[in-house]
Write a protein that holds these residues in place. Structure first.
Motif, PDB file in Angstrom:
ATOM      1  N   SER A   1       0.862  -1.170   0.000  1.00  9.08           N
ATOM      2  CA  SER A   1       0.000   0.000   0.000  1.00  9.08           C
ATOM      3  C   SER A   1       0.901   1.223   0.000  1.00  9.08           C
ATOM      4  CB  SER A   1      -0.901  -0.003   1.230  1.00  9.08           C
ATOM      5  OG  SER A   1      -1.764   1.110   1.215  1.00  9.08           O
ATOM      6  N   GLY A   2       0.342   2.361  -0.385  1.00  9.49           N
ATOM      7  CA  GLY A   2       1.154   3.563  -0.438  1.00  9.49           C
ATOM      8  C   GLY A   2       2.137   3.542  -1.582  1.00  9.49           C
ATOM      9  N   VAL A   3       1.764   2.856  -2.671  1.00  9.14           N
ATOM     10  CA  VAL A   3       2.632   2.752  -3.840  1.00  9.14           C
ATOM     11  C   VAL A   3       1.933   3.430  -5.001  1.00  9.14           C
ATOM     12  CG1 VAL A   3       3.870   1.187  -5.361  1.00  9.14           C
ATOM     13  CG2 VAL A   3       3.509   0.562  -2.971  1.00  9.14           C
ATOM     14  N   HIS A   4       2.591   4.410  -5.581  1.00  9.41           N
ATOM     15  CA  HIS A   4       1.954   5.189  -6.639  1.00  9.41           C
ATOM     16  C   HIS A   4       2.603   4.906  -7.996  1.00  9.41           C
ATOM     17  CE1 HIS A   4      -0.449   7.508  -3.829  1.00  9.41           C
ATOM     18  NE2 HIS A   4       0.611   7.553  -3.065  1.00  9.41           N
ATOM     19  N   GLY A   5       1.840   5.121  -9.038  1.00 12.56           N
ATOM     20  CA  GLY A   5       2.340   4.904 -10.387  1.00 12.56           C
ATOM     21  C   GLY A   5       1.421   3.949 -11.122  1.00 12.56           C
ATOM     22  N   ARG A   6       1.991   3.176 -12.037  1.00 14.97           N
ATOM     23  CA  ARG A   6       1.199   2.225 -12.812  1.00 14.97           C
ATOM     24  C   ARG A   6       0.741   1.086 -11.909  1.00 14.97           C
ATOM     25  NH1 ARG A   6       2.433  -2.485 -14.835  1.00 14.97           N
ATOM     26  NH2 ARG A   6       4.642  -2.218 -14.374  1.00 14.97           N
ATOM     27  N   HIS A   7      -0.544   0.850 -11.883  1.00 14.43           N
ATOM     28  CA  HIS A   7      -1.080  -0.211 -11.045  1.00 14.43           C
ATOM     29  C   HIS A   7      -0.877  -1.553 -11.739  1.00 14.43           C
ATOM     30  CE1 HIS A   7      -3.227   2.396  -8.103  1.00 14.43           C
ATOM     31  NE2 HIS A   7      -3.085   3.244  -9.108  1.00 14.43           N
TER      32      HIS A   7
ATOM     33  N   ASP B   1      11.037  -1.221 -10.223  1.00 14.58           N
ATOM     34  CA  ASP B   1       9.988  -0.244 -10.532  1.00 14.58           C
ATOM     35  C   ASP B   1       9.284   0.312  -9.298  1.00 14.58           C
ATOM     36  OD1 ASP B   1      10.381  -0.619 -13.280  1.00 14.58           O
ATOM     37  OD2 ASP B   1       9.060  -2.367 -13.290  1.00 14.58           O
ATOM     38  N   VAL B   2       9.675  -0.146  -8.114  1.00 16.40           N
ATOM     39  CA  VAL B   2       8.920   0.210  -6.918  1.00 16.40           C
ATOM     40  C   VAL B   2       9.232   1.644  -6.482  1.00 16.40           C
ATOM     41  CG1 VAL B   2       8.480  -0.327  -4.513  1.00 16.40           C
ATOM     42  CG2 VAL B   2       8.856  -2.166  -6.148  1.00 16.40           C
ATOM     43  N   THR B   3       8.177   2.461  -6.351  1.00 17.89           N
ATOM     44  CA  THR B   3       8.282   3.783  -5.759  1.00 17.89           C
ATOM     45  C   THR B   3       7.256   3.847  -4.630  1.00 17.89           C
ATOM     46  OG1 THR B   3       8.894   4.755  -7.883  1.00 17.89           O
ATOM     47  CG2 THR B   3       8.157   6.259  -6.170  1.00 17.89           C
ATOM     48  N   VAL B   4       7.745   3.892  -3.413  1.00 18.98           N
ATOM     49  CA  VAL B   4       6.870   3.791  -2.254  1.00 18.98           C
ATOM     50  C   VAL B   4       6.679   5.158  -1.623  1.00 18.98           C
ATOM     51  CG1 VAL B   4       6.538   2.713   0.000  1.00 18.98           C
ATOM     52  CG2 VAL B   4       7.635   1.435  -1.838  1.00 18.98           C
ATOM     53  N   ASP B   5       5.438   5.466  -1.282  1.00 21.72           N
ATOM     54  CA  ASP B   5       5.110   6.732  -0.640  1.00 21.72           C
ATOM     55  C   ASP B   5       4.722   6.452   0.808  1.00 21.72           C
ATOM     56  OD1 ASP B   5       4.411   9.387  -0.191  1.00 21.72           O
ATOM     57  OD2 ASP B   5       2.330   9.016  -0.715  1.00 21.72           O
ATOM     58  N   GLY B   6       5.391   7.091   1.749  1.00 24.24           N
ATOM     59  CA  GLY B   6       5.048   6.917   3.156  1.00 24.24           C
ATOM     60  C   GLY B   6       6.126   6.178   3.906  1.00 24.24           C
ATOM     61  N   HIS B   7       6.389   6.623   5.125  1.00 25.20           N
ATOM     62  CA  HIS B   7       7.459   6.051   5.936  1.00 25.20           C
ATOM     63  C   HIS B   7       7.214   4.588   6.254  1.00 25.20           C
ATOM     64  CE1 HIS B   7      10.641   5.927   8.964  1.00 25.20           C
ATOM     65  NE2 HIS B   7       9.778   5.367   9.778  1.00 25.20           N
ATOM     66  N   ALA B   8       6.011   4.255   6.716  1.00 22.78           N
ATOM     67  CA  ALA B   8       5.717   2.863   7.096  1.00 22.78           C
ATOM     68  C   ALA B   8       5.830   1.938   5.886  1.00 22.78           C
ATOM     69  CB  ALA B   8       4.328   2.767   7.713  1.00 22.78           C
ATOM     70  N   SER B   9       5.287   2.355   4.746  1.00 23.09           N
ATOM     71  CA  SER B   9       5.367   1.528   3.545  1.00 23.09           C
ATOM     72  C   SER B   9       6.814   1.272   3.154  1.00 23.09           C
ATOM     73  CB  SER B   9       4.628   2.207   2.384  1.00 23.09           C
ATOM     74  OG  SER B   9       3.257   2.342   2.664  1.00 23.09           O
TER      75      SER B   9
END
Length: 353
Positions: free
Chosen positions: A187-193, A200-208
């Motif tokens: 969760s907290g992953v933005h971009g192409r679903h 390719d992983v770009t994670v948004d949020g500290h916990a993620s």
């Protein structure tokens, strides 16, 4: 028209000074119990509830309220079991201090922007985008702040759980059971679903970010390249969509590591819809150890974080920061990391032969 009831009205009725009446409401320790009871009884008789809160706040230079900023909608605070436990712990800890808790959205639309316009003495920033306007407004107001589930920064108190160690333990548990085809449902992953590769992983949020690092610590050491599904959010339908990407395929994983118990619940539902037995054919691990973990069947193997302790520590830190600010002292910006613990239940087992 009825005459306006004031402090002087009560003072004349009891035969004391106006200041004595004021002390009965704001400084009860300066009066005898019997005198305070007489004053409060007289106030009740004439329908007086106490000094005007706005005037009292102006006189003291405080509002008696603190805010908590949520990136998600306010509905999240009342429907997510982890968030409700966390907020309940904060409110309970703040009770004896006399500080009230005000929920603030991160919205910057409309004439009133809560983080900019609502009167508060300090704020808790809970799992928010640090670049959001809400955080910027609160910082510009120079209010005492505490970060929770945020990347710590110098000068601001922070409270986190050891997400990375917890996620590492969860991944190692599956490896020790013999799993080699492991999926990650984040969760907290933005971009192409959809399904993505490690690069390719770009994670948004500290916990993620910390949970992903923990999973990869164990998986990389074991030489395992996980199958990863990208989703934006953790509501049930999104979690189910991500789980279906992992499970509705011939080379599906034998185990899934999930960002949260709520996401794991979505994976369990998809497994049932596809006729995949848990844990005989698929192991699932959550994170949080929310009440949901023991309500679903099979009971969920998960990583426990003490959200009640997190709420209490955060409330204590904010209260201390407010008191330091009022006294003109340098705020002690301690960074606290609370432990996590793997809890093994019925949703994990060795992979099928």
């Amino acid at each position: 028209m009825a005459a306006r009831v004031t402090l002087q009205t009560i003072a004349d009725r009891v035969g004391v000074s106006r200041m004595t009446v004021s002390n009965a409401f704001s400084k009860p320790d300066q009066l005898s119990a019997s005198l305070r009871e007489r004053i409060l009884a007289a106030a009740q008789e004439v329908g007086y509830v106490g000094p005007d809160p706005t005037a009292r706040a102006l006189a003291k230079g405080t509002t008696g309220a603190v805010g908590i900023v949520l990136t998600s909608s306010l509905r999240f605070a009342f429907t997510d079991p982890v968030a409700t436990s966390f907020l309940g712990a904060i409110a309970e800890q703040l009770g004896p201090t006399g500080l009230a808790l005000t929920l603030l959205t991160s919205s910057d639309e409309g004439e009133v922007v809560p983080a900019r316009d609502v009167a508060i003495d300090g704020a808790l920033i809970y799992s928010c985008d640090p670049t959001s306007l809400a955080v910027q407004y609160l910082t510009r107001r120079r209010l005492p702040l505490v970060y929770i589930d945020q990347t710590p920064v110098d000068g601001i108190a922070a409270v986190n759980v050891d997400d990375r160690a917890g996620a590492r333990a969860a991944a190692q548990h599956l490896i020790d059971l013999g799993h080699r085809r492991i999926g990650l449902l984040m969760s907290g992953v933005h971009g192409r679903h959809g399904l993505i590769g490690p690069e390719d992983v770009t994670v948004d949020g500290h916990a993620s970010a910390q949970r992903l690092l923990g999973w990869r610590d164990a998986l990389d050491a074991a030489g395992i390249v996980p199958l990863m599904a990208r989703q934006d959010g953790s509501v049930l339908e999104l979690a189910k969509a991500g789980a279906r990407l992992l499970l509705d395929r011939p080379d599906r994983p034998t185990a899934i590591l999930c960002f949260s118990d709520a996401v794991a619940y979505g994976a369990l539902q998809v497994a049932e819809e596809l006729g995949i037995s848990v844990p005989a054919q698929l192991s699932i691990v959550g994170f949080d150890d929310s009440p949901l973990a023991t309500q679903i069947r099979p009971a969920l193997t998960t990583v426990r974080q003490d959200v009640v302790a997190k709420g209490r520590v955060a409330a204590e830190a904010l209260n201390a920061a407010i008191e330091d600010t009022r006294a003109g002292r340098t705020v002690t910006a301690e960074h606290v990391v609370l432990p996590t613990e793997l809890v093994v239940r019925g949703s994990t087992a060795p992979p099928p032969a």
